[in-house]
Design an enzyme around this catalytic site. Sequence first.
Site, PDB file in Angstrom:
ATOM      1  N   HIS A 206       0.841  -1.210   0.000  1.00 27.18           N
ATOM      2  CA  HIS A 206       0.000   0.000   0.000  1.00 27.18           C
ATOM      3  C   HIS A 206       0.864   1.243   0.000  1.00 27.18           C
ATOM      4  CE1 HIS A 206      -3.306   2.718   1.281  1.00 27.18           C
ATOM      5  NE2 HIS A 206      -4.086   1.781   0.784  1.00 27.18           N
ATOM      6  N   PHE A 207       1.386   1.683  -0.954  1.00 24.99           N
ATOM      7  CA  PHE A 207       1.469   1.194  -2.321  1.00 24.99           C
ATOM      8  C   PHE A 207       2.944   1.093  -2.664  1.00 24.99           C
ATOM      9  CE2 PHE A 207      -2.460   3.702  -2.084  1.00 24.99           C
ATOM     10  CZ  PHE A 207      -3.389   2.754  -2.454  1.00 24.99           C
TER      11      PHE A 207
END
Length: 150
Positions: free
Chosen positions: A56-57
């Site tokens: 993420h991410f």
Amino acid sequence: MSDVITPGEIDIVGILDLLPHRYPFVMVDRILSIDPGKEIVGLKNVTFNEQYFQGHFPGEPVMPGVLMLEGLAQVGCVHAFYTEPDAVGKKLAFFAGVDKARFRKPVRPGDQLIYKVQLVKEKRSIIFMSAKGYVDDQVVVQAELMASFS
């Protein structure tokens, strides 16, 4: 769990005495201050070592909004024990609901997320709270929370 709690700063050991959460789901590192029945202030040091940054991410790490809400809820549940100290060691405080959640700015590794949770009211067995998270004095998350004991 401890049988007695007193206002003031609480380190991670004290937090773990009050909450059932454990690694990797503890979203608060320290309680900075408590004004029982009014407000609690906690903090989370956000580091790149958090597991959720793996996905993420990739290349653009951002703390998931739901985990910011979880942090606010955990701080709120610690505060709940100060509104009902007889519950310490006998009951669990549960996150019962969230309304009006807003995510204002991304939280990234290296940020210090300050949680401020204020008691709004108690109605029946529900504790209603207003909660905000700050990074560098800017609101990054806010919500209305509910908690109860079981």
